[in-house]
Design a protein around this motif. Structure first.
Motif, short mmCIF file in Angstrom:
data_model
loop_
_atom_site.label_atom_id
_atom_site.label_comp_id
_atom_site.label_asym_id
_atom_site.label_seq_id
_atom_site.Cartn_x
_atom_site.Cartn_y
_atom_site.Cartn_z
N ASN A 2 94.50 109.00 22.13
CA ASN A 2 93.59 110.13 21.95
C ASN A 2 93.12 110.26 20.51
O ASN A 2 92.03 110.77 20.24
CB ASN A 2 94.27 111.42 22.40
N GLU A 3 93.95 109.79 19.57
CA GLU A 3 93.58 109.87 18.15
C GLU A 3 92.40 108.95 17.83
O GLU A 3 91.73 109.11 16.81
CB GLU A 3 94.78 109.51 17.27
N ASP A 4 92.14 107.97 18.69
CA ASP A 4 91.02 107.04 18.46
C ASP A 4 89.70 107.54 19.05
O ASP A 4 88.67 106.88 18.88
CB ASP A 4 91.34 105.67 19.09
N ASP A 32 89.81 108.65 29.76
CA ASP A 32 91.27 108.53 29.79
C ASP A 32 91.66 107.40 28.82
O ASP A 32 91.27 106.25 29.03
CB ASP A 32 91.73 108.21 31.21
N SER A 33 92.43 107.73 27.82
CA SER A 33 92.82 106.73 26.82
C SER A 33 93.62 105.59 27.45
O SER A 33 93.62 104.47 26.94
CB SER A 33 93.63 107.39 25.70
N ILE A 44 89.48 100.40 11.66
CA ILE A 44 88.11 100.30 12.14
C ILE A 44 88.11 99.78 13.58
O ILE A 44 88.70 98.73 13.86
CB ILE A 44 87.27 99.36 11.26
N VAL A 45 87.51 100.53 14.50
CA VAL A 45 87.37 100.06 15.88
C VAL A 45 86.17 99.12 15.92
O VAL A 45 85.02 99.55 15.84
CB VAL A 45 87.18 101.24 16.86
N LYS A 46 86.45 97.84 16.05
CA LYS A 46 85.39 96.83 15.98
C LYS A 46 84.81 96.49 17.36
O LYS A 46 83.65 96.08 17.46
CB LYS A 46 85.93 95.56 15.31
#
Length: 212
Positions: A2-4, A32-33, A44-46
């Motif tokens: 959820n933090e992402d 939903d994570s 960094i979410v690439k």
């Protein structure tokens, strides 16, 4: 996790521009994570993709499946193998499933996904339906079970997604949709970017309902 979520939302809006309203509704109400995998380096979410559980049926047999949704890579990190790694990892996580389904954002991506074993089952298309006073009477429907019954009766001999009432609820949590029915037909109308879209119509009288 959820933090992402905020990083994932930012990447969604970069990869799928013009869908910010849907993005907000989806990630606040449905996301939903546990169904999401990402390539994350240095915070960094690439790249990302989601694996949504679905059941498909041909009327006789049901197939446990998952739908790859919101698969995207940040433009700065494309052609580095991140999406390939995510797709192959999704296969590992879902080895107990019968099928994996996805809808390409562009037709040009068909060959890319073909490298992973995907084959073309059909295509989505847009068409114009002109208004016409047909005299068919319809009503707005608020009971998802009624709509689902019509859906199943019309689709029983076709290979289709077997929806649950929760699936229907999620559809309406993510969009400004209304559903209208008459007899054994219905259509779903959605306001999107100041235009009215008929995003689904099912049944022999569905087009006449839409025209009216």
């Amino acid at each position: 996790t959820n933090e992402d979520k905020n990083k994932i939302k930012d990447l969604y809006n970069i990869c799928f521009p013009g869908e910010s309203e849907f993005c907000d509704l989806y990630y606040e109400n449905v996301w939903d994570s546990n169904n999401t995998i990402i390539c994350d380096e240095d915070g960094i979410v690439k790249a990302m993709l989601q694996m949504l559980p679905v059941i498909f049926t041909n009327g006789n047999k049901s197939y446990s499946s998952y739908y790859i949704f919101a698969a995207g890579t940040h433009p700065d990190y494309r052609n580095k193998g991140f999406m390939k790694a995510l797709i192959e990892y999704s296969f590992e996580l879902n080895r107990d499933k019968d099928l994996c389904i996805l809808i390409t954002a562009e037709h040009s991506l068909k060959d890319y996904y073909g490298k992973f074993g995907f084959c073309e089952m059909g295509c989505l298309y847009e068409s114009k339906i002109y208004s016409f006073v047909s005299g068919v009477r319809y009503r707005q429907v608020f009971d998802y079970s009624d709509v689902n019954d019509i859906y199943e009766r019309n689709m029983k001999n076709c290979f289709h997604n077997k929806r649950s009432l929760k699936d229907w609820e999620n559809i309406f949590l993510c969009s400004k949709c209304n559903v209208y029915s008459s007899g054994d037909s219905y259509f779903v109308a959605e306001w999107y970017n100041d235009s009215l879209y008929i995003c689904e119509h099912i049944g022999d009288n569905a087009v006449a309902l839409v025209q009216q």
